[in-house]
Structures are given as structure tokens and as C-alpha cells.
Motif scaffolding. Structure first.
Motif, PDB file in Angstrom:
ATOM      1  N   UNK A 257       0.758  -1.217  -0.211  1.00 40.00           N
ATOM      2  CA  UNK A 257      -0.365   0.086  -0.103  1.00 40.00           C
ATOM      3  C   UNK A 257       0.898   1.109  -0.044  1.00 40.00           C
ATOM      4  N   UNK A 258       0.913   2.049   0.744  1.00 40.39           N
ATOM      5  CA  UNK A 258       1.695   3.634   1.276  1.00 40.39           C
ATOM      6  C   UNK A 258       2.253   3.645   2.811  1.00 40.39           C
ATOM      7  N   UNK A 259       3.168   4.270   2.224  1.00 41.28           N
ATOM      8  CA  UNK A 259       3.954   4.660   3.682  1.00 41.28           C
ATOM      9  C   UNK A 259       3.407   5.883   4.305  1.00 41.28           C
ATOM     10  N   UNK A 260       3.089   6.663   4.706  1.00 38.25           N
ATOM     11  CA  UNK A 260       2.309   8.366   4.781  1.00 38.25           C
ATOM     12  C   UNK A 260       2.437   8.623   6.555  1.00 38.25           C
ATOM     13  N   UNK A 261       2.706  10.246   5.942  1.00 38.05           N
ATOM     14  CA  UNK A 261       3.114  11.075   6.613  1.00 38.05           C
ATOM     15  C   UNK A 261       1.704  12.173   6.689  1.00 38.05           C
ATOM     16  N   UNK A 262       1.569  12.631   8.279  1.00 36.37           N
ATOM     17  CA  UNK A 262       0.383  13.215   8.161  1.00 36.37           C
ATOM     18  C   UNK A 262       0.295  14.183   9.188  1.00 36.37           C
ATOM     19  N   UNK A 263      -0.786  14.653   9.540  1.00 34.60           N
ATOM     20  CA  UNK A 263      -0.222  15.550  10.490  1.00 34.60           C
ATOM     21  C   UNK A 263      -2.584  15.632  11.169  1.00 34.60           C
ATOM     22  N   UNK A 264      -2.124  15.791  12.359  1.00 34.11           N
ATOM     23  CA  UNK A 264      -3.333  15.186  13.361  1.00 34.11           C
ATOM     24  C   UNK A 264      -3.255  15.569  15.139  1.00 34.11           C
ATOM     25  N   UNK A 265      -4.391  16.226  15.351  1.00 33.99           N
ATOM     26  CA  UNK A 265      -4.229  16.615  17.252  1.00 33.99           C
ATOM     27  C   UNK A 265      -4.821  14.842  17.529  1.00 33.99           C
ATOM     28  N   UNK A 266      -5.587  14.443  17.197  1.00 31.85           N
ATOM     29  CA  UNK A 266      -5.018  12.896  17.258  1.00 31.85           C
ATOM     30  C   UNK A 266      -5.673  11.785  16.568  1.00 31.85           C
ATOM     31  N   UNK A 267      -4.729  10.517  16.773  1.00 34.16           N
ATOM     32  CA  UNK A 267      -4.696   9.402  15.708  1.00 34.16           C
ATOM     33  C   UNK A 267      -6.664   8.573  15.620  1.00 34.16           C
ATOM     34  N   UNK A 268      -7.376   8.624  16.390  1.00 34.96           N
ATOM     35  CA  UNK A 268      -8.083   7.926  16.261  1.00 34.96           C
ATOM     36  C   UNK A 268      -8.092   6.878  15.709  1.00 34.96           C
ATOM     37  N   UNK A 269      -7.171   5.698  16.749  1.00 33.21           N
ATOM     38  CA  UNK A 269      -7.320   4.644  16.547  1.00 33.21           C
ATOM     39  C   UNK A 269      -5.758   4.053  15.417  1.00 33.21           C
ATOM     40  N   UNK A 270      -6.356   4.741  14.728  1.00 34.94           N
ATOM     41  CA  UNK A 270      -4.615   5.087  13.720  1.00 34.94           C
ATOM     42  C   UNK A 270      -3.680   4.077  14.506  1.00 34.94           C
ATOM     43  N   UNK A 271      -3.286   3.005  13.633  1.00 36.59           N
ATOM     44  CA  UNK A 271      -1.948   2.629  13.967  1.00 36.59           C
ATOM     45  C   UNK A 271      -0.277   3.574  13.346  1.00 36.59           C
ATOM     46  N   UNK A 272       0.209   4.514  14.139  1.00 37.29           N
ATOM     47  CA  UNK A 272       0.956   5.896  13.550  1.00 37.29           C
ATOM     48  C   UNK A 272       1.580   6.397  14.835  1.00 37.29           C
ATOM     49  N   UNK A 273       2.527   6.124  14.713  1.00 34.74           N
ATOM     50  CA  UNK A 273       3.500   6.876  15.779  1.00 34.74           C
ATOM     51  C   UNK A 273       4.021   7.928  14.939  1.00 34.74           C
ATOM     52  N   UNK A 274       4.287   9.202  16.494  1.00 34.05           N
ATOM     53  CA  UNK A 274       4.709  10.305  15.754  1.00 34.05           C
ATOM     54  C   UNK A 274       6.181  10.251  15.953  1.00 34.05           C
ATOM     55  N   UNK A 275       6.344  11.725  14.903  1.00 31.53           N
ATOM     56  CA  UNK A 275       7.766  11.861  13.856  1.00 31.53           C
ATOM     57  C   UNK A 275       7.702  13.064  14.172  1.00 31.53           C
ATOM     58  N   UNK A 276       9.576  13.901  14.428  1.00 29.42           N
ATOM     59  CA  UNK A 276      10.186  14.925  15.014  1.00 29.42           C
ATOM     60  C   UNK A 276       9.657  15.619  13.133  1.00 29.42           C
ATOM     61  N   UNK A 277       9.030  16.794  13.443  1.00 29.22           N
ATOM     62  CA  UNK A 277       8.230  17.596  12.907  1.00 29.22           C
ATOM     63  C   UNK A 277       9.336  18.548  12.046  1.00 29.22           C
ATOM     64  N   UNK A 278       9.511  18.572  11.049  1.00 26.97           N
ATOM     65  CA  UNK A 278      10.235  20.394  10.366  1.00 26.97           C
ATOM     66  C   UNK A 278       8.986  21.446   9.266  1.00 26.97           C
ATOM     67  N   UNK A 279       9.461  22.380   8.401  1.00 23.77           N
ATOM     68  CA  UNK A 279       8.897  22.915   8.787  1.00 23.77           C
ATOM     69  C   UNK A 279       8.054  22.889   7.627  1.00 23.77           C
ATOM     70  N   UNK A 280       8.037  22.255   6.908  1.00 23.21           N
ATOM     71  CA  UNK A 280       6.894  21.430   6.174  1.00 23.21           C
ATOM     72  C   UNK A 280       5.725  20.860   6.992  1.00 23.21           C
ATOM     73  N   UNK A 281       6.332  20.295   7.690  1.00 25.15           N
ATOM     74  CA  UNK A 281       4.732  19.734   8.445  1.00 25.15           C
ATOM     75  C   UNK A 281       4.051  20.885   9.265  1.00 25.15           C
ATOM     76  N   UNK A 282       4.948  21.366   9.731  1.00 23.79           N
ATOM     77  CA  UNK A 282       4.843  22.633  11.143  1.00 23.79           C
ATOM     78  C   UNK A 282       3.536  23.730  10.190  1.00 23.79           C
ATOM     79  N   UNK A 283       3.287  24.174   8.929  1.00 28.67           N
ATOM     80  CA  UNK A 283       3.398  25.054   7.889  1.00 28.67           C
ATOM     81  C   UNK A 283       2.206  24.754   7.917  1.00 28.67           C
ATOM     82  N   UNK A 284       1.728  23.000   7.046  1.00 29.40           N
ATOM     83  CA  UNK A 284       0.161  22.179   7.173  1.00 29.40           C
ATOM     84  C   UNK A 284      -0.440  22.384   8.047  1.00 29.40           C
TER      85      UNK A 284
END
Length: 296
Positions: A257-284
Motif C-alpha cells: 500500500x503506502x507509507x504516509x506522513x500526516x498531521x493530526x490532533x489525534x490519530x483516532x485508532x490508527x496505528x501510527x507513531x509520532x515523528x519529529x516535525x520539519x517546517x513543511x509539517x509545521x506549516x501544514x
């Protein structure tokens, strides 16, 4: 050298506010003005370079009001507009020579020496005899920054300088600006391209809807999104679901499938791990979440 912008507003017909009570302090070095198209960046740039009188507020340069000292302040401004134009029948060196004449450099020997020096700085000396309209897109932008540097300005304003450039030219352009920032010059870089800010600027502001929503260092801006940027793997079927639920920043196909990076206030059950943000992440994250929160 310091620029202070106080309660600056620009109101057009039908009460449209291109700028709404903008307050900023800009010191020597690279200052990035980040924001989406239509945020009011070009309007602010036009006010700073004296092409537009604001509806309200004032700009101070070293304590002098722009509205009362337009001629003097204009004399140490350099400007590269988003829509840079030149005379197609002039050779590259001739165009810069003409710009130097307009800047008040009347001594021909001094003027030609400055032209050659600027062409060396921006990497155009070898094509100095080529007609300006025959230059590549990246070379034209470099010629634009060269004309903005005529007369050794203390404030240089560049509006969307890397739009349409390939990655190599974009890096070259950033390096030119970065080198200039070592000379105690104020360089204001207006852009919607996040990479332009993260690569060159020590201070920045985010403009959206004519208002300043953040001012500080890129690192401080990035901190706002810490704990809100995630990485996970999804199936092909899940990709549509997650992209509808969250702003997806990157999606890299893999076998399942896909490996995705996304932004959210909470992941609502998705099995996701937090990563260190960069400026693009912060802007989005800001545009999708914090901006909407501030409007509420």
C-alpha cells in the motif's frame, strides 16, 4: 538597520482587507515571510518598497517614518518583484548598466565595474553579452537579484523568487541570498515555498488572510507541531480513508500500500507513531488546524 511595521492595513474596494493590522520587527539577516497565495505578502512587499501607500498604519526604517521619508528610504532599497521585467533588446550587461544609471551611478568606469562585480556574484559573467531574453528562467531570476543589488542597498526585498525554478537553480538562488545576509543587510524573502524559508532564514513570519499569525524563528514555528505529525503504513483501500480524515503530507507506495506522513490532533485508532516535525509539517499543521482554531 531595523524595520518596524506598526498596525499596517491595506483596504481595497468592497472593504477587502489585503492587510489587517500587521505588526512586525525585522532586523539584519534573512527574514522569511511565508504564506499561501493570496495571503497579502505581495501587498506588504509593495508597501515596503514604496510602491503602495497603506490605508492605515506606518512603516519605520531606523526610526524614520516611510510616509515622510519615501525618497531617502527608497535610495537604499533593492527590489525583485514576482513579475520581473527587462528590456529584451538589451544584453545582460547592458540591462544592469541601465539599472545602475537609474540608481544614480553616473561615473561610467565605476558603473561598469559594479556591473561586472554583480554579474560575478550571481554567476552570469560568462553570459554577460547574451541578450537578456535569451537567458534561461533561472538566469533571468539571477539577473533580477543582480539589479536589486545595484547601489549596495541596505534592504533587499525579493517576492516569490524561486517560483518555477528547477531544484538546482532554487538552491543556487538561496545560496546567493544567504551570502548577502552576511553583510548586515536586511533581506526579506516572501514566498509560499516552505523550503525557501527552512534553508535560509533565521527569522520568519507567517501571513494568512492579511494577518500575522506567527513571528519568530523557524525552530519555534516547528515546535508548535511537535506531537502532531505521524507516520504509518496503510493498504491501498485505507489510503482513501486516511487522506479524507487527515492532511497527508507524503505518501510513498510500497508492496502492500503506502507509507504516509500526516498531521493530526489525534490519530483516532490508527496505528501510527509520532515523528519529529520539519517546517513543511509545521506549516501544514498550522494551516489545517491552528488557523481554524483561531478563527473559531
Amino acid at each position: 538597520m531595523k524595520i518596524e511595521i506598526k498596525d499596517l492595513s491595506q483596504v481595497y474596494k468592497n472593504d477587502f482587507r489585503a492587510l489587517d493590522k500587521v505588526n512586525l520587527e525585522i532586523n539584519p539577516g534573512m527574514f522569511g515571510l511565508l504564506g499561501p497565495n493570496g495571503a497579502g505578502k505581495s501587498t506588504l512587499m509593495r508597501v515596503l518598497v514604496t510602491l503602495l501607500k497603506p490605508s492605515h498604519g506606518e512603516v519605520y526604517v531606523n526610526g524614520d517614518a516611510l510616509s515622510k521619508n519615501r525618497g531617502e528610504i527608497r535610495s537604499y532599497l533593492g527590489y525583485l518583484p514576482q513579475d520581473f521585467r527587462f528590456f529584451s533588446k538589451l544584453r545582460t550587461w547592458e540591462f544592469l548598466d541601465y539599472a545602475a544609471s537609474l540608481a544614480g551611478i553616473h561615473n561610467k568606469k565605476k558603473r561598469l565595474a559594479e556591473v561586472d562585480d554583480l554579474l560575478e556574484q550571481v554567476g552570469l559573467f560568462d553570459v554577460r553579452n547574451r541578450f537578456a531574453n535569451k537567458l534561461s528562467g533561472g538566469m533571468k531570476r539571477r539577473l533580477g537579484i543582480a539589479q536589486a543589488l545595484v547601489g549596495d542597498p541596505k534592504i533587499v526585498v525579493v517576492d516569490e523568487p524561486t517560483t518555477g525554478l528547477d531544484p538546482e537553480e532554487r538552491i543556487r538562488f538561496r545560496n546567493i541570498l544567504s551570502n548577502l545576509s552576511q553583510k548586515e543587510v536586511i533581506i526579506i524573502l516572501s514566498t509560499h515555498i516552505v523550503g525557501d524559508i527552512s534553508s535560509t532564514c533565521s527569522q520568519m513570519a507567517l501571513l494568512n488572510g492579511g494577518q500575522v499569525h506567527f513571528t519568530g524563528s523557524p525552530e519555534q514555528f516547528v515546535k508548535q507541531s511537535k506531537g502532531h505529525v505521524f507516520k504509518t503504513s496503510v493498504t491501498f483501500d485505507e489510503m482513501k480513508t486516511i487522506s479524507e480524515a487527515y492532511p497527508v503530507i507524503t505518501s510513498v507506495p510500497d508492496a502492500g500500500g503506502y507509507e504516509v506522513e500526516f498531521v493530526a490532533d489525534n490519530v483516532n485508532g490508527w496505528k501510527a507513531s509520532a515523528i519529529d516535525p520539519n517546517l513543511e509539517h509545521a506549516y501544514v499543521y498550522f494551516m489545517e488546524y491552528l488557523a481554524n482554531t483561531k478563527k473559531a
